[in-house]
Design a protein around this motif. Sequence first.
Motif, mmCIF file in Angstrom:
data_model
loop_
_atom_site.group_PDB
_atom_site.id
_atom_site.type_symbol
_atom_site.label_atom_id
_atom_site.label_comp_id
_atom_site.label_asym_id
_atom_site.label_seq_id
_atom_site.Cartn_x
_atom_site.Cartn_y
_atom_site.Cartn_z
ATOM 1 N N ALA A 111 0.802 -1.215 0.000
ATOM 2 C CA ALA A 111 0.000 0.000 0.000
ATOM 3 C C ALA A 111 0.834 1.264 0.000
ATOM 4 O O ALA A 111 0.472 2.271 -0.599
ATOM 5 N N THR A 112 1.983 1.224 0.689
ATOM 6 C CA THR A 112 2.697 2.475 0.917
ATOM 7 C C THR A 112 4.175 2.419 0.598
ATOM 8 O O THR A 112 4.839 3.449 0.602
ATOM 9 N N GLY A 113 4.726 1.217 0.423
ATOM 10 C CA GLY A 113 6.158 1.108 0.244
ATOM 11 C C GLY A 113 6.901 1.216 1.552
ATOM 12 O O GLY A 113 8.115 1.346 1.583
ATOM 13 N N THR A 114 6.193 1.174 2.670
ATOM 14 C CA THR A 114 6.830 1.245 3.977
ATOM 15 C C THR A 114 6.453 0.040 4.790
ATOM 16 O O THR A 114 5.650 -0.795 4.395
ATOM 17 N N GLY A 115 7.046 -0.055 6.000
ATOM 18 C CA GLY A 115 6.704 -1.128 6.923
ATOM 19 C C GLY A 115 5.422 -0.805 7.642
ATOM 20 O O GLY A 115 4.686 0.094 7.277
ATOM 21 N N LEU A 116 5.143 -1.566 8.735
ATOM 22 C CA LEU A 116 3.879 -1.362 9.417
ATOM 23 C C LEU A 116 3.993 -1.710 10.878
ATOM 24 O O LEU A 116 4.903 -2.369 11.323
ATOM 25 N N ALA A 117 3.012 -1.252 11.600
ATOM 26 C CA ALA A 117 2.757 -1.765 12.944
ATOM 27 C C ALA A 117 1.343 -2.304 12.898
ATOM 28 O O ALA A 117 0.459 -1.669 12.360
ATOM 29 N N ALA A 118 1.126 -3.474 13.463
ATOM 30 C CA ALA A 118 -0.195 -4.113 13.376
ATOM 31 C C ALA A 118 -0.975 -3.889 14.658
ATOM 32 O O ALA A 118 -0.450 -3.994 15.744
ATOM 33 N N THR A 119 -2.239 -3.580 14.494
ATOM 34 C CA THR A 119 -3.124 -3.428 15.638
ATOM 35 C C THR A 119 -4.455 -4.053 15.310
ATOM 36 O O THR A 119 -4.808 -4.231 14.149
ATOM 37 N N THR A 120 -5.217 -4.383 16.343
ATOM 38 C CA THR A 120 -6.571 -4.896 16.160
ATOM 39 C C THR A 120 -7.467 -4.256 17.196
ATOM 40 O O THR A 120 -7.182 -4.337 18.384
ATOM 41 N N PRO A 121 -8.548 -3.578 16.784
ATOM 42 C CA PRO A 121 -9.464 -3.007 17.764
ATOM 43 C C PRO A 121 -9.989 -4.101 18.673
ATOM 44 O O PRO A 121 -10.087 -5.263 18.285
ATOM 45 N N ALA A 165 8.846 3.226 8.031
ATOM 46 C CA ALA A 165 10.042 2.402 8.131
ATOM 47 C C ALA A 165 10.306 1.805 6.770
ATOM 48 O O ALA A 165 9.387 1.353 6.099
ATOM 49 N N ALA A 166 11.560 1.785 6.356
ATOM 50 C CA ALA A 166 11.901 1.277 5.028
ATOM 51 C C ALA A 166 11.797 -0.236 5.009
ATOM 52 O O ALA A 166 12.121 -0.899 5.992
ATOM 53 N N PRO A 167 11.323 -0.824 3.907
ATOM 54 C CA PRO A 167 11.231 -2.282 3.820
ATOM 55 C C PRO A 167 12.618 -2.905 3.806
ATOM 56 O O PRO A 167 13.578 -2.300 3.326
ATOM 57 N N PRO A 168 12.768 -4.087 4.349
ATOM 58 C CA PRO A 168 14.077 -4.727 4.389
ATOM 59 C C PRO A 168 14.494 -5.206 3.007
ATOM 60 O O PRO A 168 13.668 -5.522 2.172
ATOM 61 N N ARG A 169 15.811 -5.251 2.788
ATOM 62 C CA ARG A 169 16.317 -5.769 1.515
ATOM 63 C C ARG A 169 16.232 -7.294 1.482
ATOM 64 O O ARG A 169 16.061 -7.894 0.445
ATOM 65 N N SER A 170 16.365 -7.896 2.628
ATOM 66 C CA SER A 170 16.278 -9.348 2.707
ATOM 67 C C SER A 170 15.724 -9.723 4.066
ATOM 68 O O SER A 170 16.162 -9.185 5.084
ATOM 69 N N ALA A 225 8.203 -7.378 -5.273
ATOM 70 C CA ALA A 225 9.494 -8.066 -5.222
ATOM 71 C C ALA A 225 10.558 -7.214 -4.551
ATOM 72 O O ALA A 225 11.500 -7.729 -3.941
ATOM 73 N N SER A 226 10.409 -5.887 -4.628
ATOM 74 C CA SER A 226 11.412 -4.986 -4.062
ATOM 75 C C SER A 226 11.483 -5.042 -2.539
ATOM 76 O O SER A 226 12.417 -4.534 -1.927
ATOM 77 N N SER A 227 10.509 -5.681 -1.907
ATOM 78 C CA SER A 227 10.493 -5.739 -0.442
ATOM 79 C C SER A 227 11.583 -6.637 0.113
ATOM 80 O O SER A 227 11.960 -6.514 1.278
ATOM 81 N N ALA A 287 12.067 -7.987 10.393
ATOM 82 C CA ALA A 287 11.990 -7.486 9.027
ATOM 83 C C ALA A 287 12.296 -5.989 8.954
ATOM 84 O O ALA A 287 12.212 -5.387 7.899
ATOM 85 N N GLY A 288 12.635 -5.401 10.097
ATOM 86 C CA GLY A 288 13.031 -4.000 10.114
ATOM 87 C C GLY A 288 11.944 -3.039 10.504
ATOM 88 O O GLY A 288 12.105 -1.827 10.335
#
Length: 403
Positions: free
Chosen positions: A25-35, A48-53, A127-129, A352-353
Amino acid sequence: MNTTSNRKRRISAVAILGLAASVAATGTGLAATTPPSTVHATVVTAAAAPPRSFQGTLPAPTGPYAAGEDVIHLTDASRPDPWVPSSGPRQLTVTMVYPAVPGTGTPAPYMTLGEAAGILQHRKMPASSGITPQNLAGVTTHAFDGARPQRGKHPLVVLSAAAENPRMMLTSLATELASHGYVVALVGHTYEDTGETLADGRTPPCAICDHPETLDFDSVAASRARDVSFVIDQLTHGNSAWRLAHLIDKHEIGMAGHSLGGAATAATMIADPRVGAGVDMDGTFFPAPTPGQINRPFLMLGRADGHTPGGGGDDVVWKQAWDALGGYKKWLTVAGADHFSFADQDVLQEQAGVPSASPLSPERGVEITREYVTAFFDQTLKGSDSPLLDGPSPTHPEVLFQQ
């Protein structure tokens, strides 16, 4: 009844579900939450930048035994698949994790490539992730294929994952329990997640994930209960379903579930008296049990900000369930935890960074979950008293005894 033993593997789906959705969605990492009132995985983005590996490693188990592992395939010829009836009888993939002799067997991969590809496709992972089916399958599990089993009989614990998430998300709990002398069955609920590889090699996608707002979760929980009862049937009647079924003490059976899996645990206990103890990890009850339905031991383990008595929303449902439970029971909350502190997601997400948005570190969340769930089953299935369940502990200040 058709059974096939297979050495196919798994992945911590929840971790990658979140990562994939965010990066796509954004090209960035995430933090996961659930209401608090939501049982299926949701995600929010964080900068946060996606990891190369991606190279993931789950926490190592702490018990005296190694964790052996098998994958089995079961077909319930008496029941058509509830979500895709045209597919024929209900097919299930189950990962068996068992107490094993250290130093035997070979490292078990985390999932099949088909399961990994299903996750990446479902979440449109670029694939770039740096996240590929190969490195997802290569997550270190600390479980071993073909490991020599420990002698004797051991209690059976069945595990059920959150909605939309394959069985693999509870792997760290499974290996921990096995290392302490339990046989564990991680049940994959076919068509309810991003993919479980079946006996014929197919990995069908989720059939009920696109519109969770339309689902009758009471029905989903009840269907999972039927899955679990069938698995217990197969594992406790001879060795045709699993070559090591002789390891199971069929008189000592427990179940634990995360999120919707917690609801399925309650539903299974209501329907199947063989399940002698249950754990709900941060899940809404669908529906809440009524007085007299569950008079066996039950542990409610959840977030402090979502499952504290006196709150609204899901707290009300937990209070209804608590009041209805008739046996030995504990209501514990964990300060600083988020919804996935009780599964593998946050640990792999951090690796994963992507730093966790929860005040509680991912490793600590897994540690607390493992220790309290193991202590609960030690006390209720093995009859071994655990001081950890007696009250607040100075070594576990995050854990609050609510009732």
